[in-house]
Design a protein around this motif. Sequence first.
Motif: not given
Length: 261
Positions: A183-185, A205-208, A213-218
Amino acid sequence: MATTLVYPTTTITCIIHHRFISRPPPALFSKISSSNNRNHLHLTKIRCTIGGGGGTRDDDNSTTTTTDNDSSGSMNDLLLKTAWYASELLGIAASLFRSNQNTTTTPIIIMNNGGSSSINNVIDRSIIVDTIKQDFQRSYFVTGAVTVDAYEDDCEFADPAGSFKGVARFKRNCTNFGSLIHKSNMKLMKWQDFEDKGIGHWRFSCTMSFPWKPILSATGYTEYYLSKESGKVCRHVEHWNVPKMALFKQLLTPRRGFWSK
């Protein structure tokens, strides 16, 4: 007293200071003055500047530190580029197993007043800007729902990991990357217009969909350079407001609570 030595490719400037001291400190250059008092030292200190750079070098610490920083930066760049290309290949592999029903459709530019804004067939700037903003609403970074008609075919796409040319490749990469996301935003926070480009400031931001289940946010911004000949985007340059390696570390970090399952 200053002494300058000039060689074919190097200039060495030495400044020699003399002073008397009452107690002998640890010094590299010193000599005992026997003229008046044997308990006093006549200290001579030499400081040299090499190469005209304006700095004074007393030891090799600065050179060593610079070399270490350069090596560390090069290694970080290598790791980031490796991860970037690996994710691209992983996305291509994932696309082979993706159902054709999930393929995104390609949006098209809706022309106002029947088309181009001038006799030279230059697309009106406002149309391109509105199209980009609509693509943000479709989270084109991760869905691949990008309006390719708003870009030159050989448009350059660049980010902190590297660059390449071709809007078709960009669309494919975005689509494939989206297949790796649970999921992503993504939200366009602000838009700025300049003479030769527009800048979109965004938050993402997104959940891989990896097992951990790593979370990328920037946050960051993208520069959209416009062609004078066509009005389309000819350069798409991403800037991320996080250190390069921070993104890589986010990718390797399991989601909070993952190990408690």
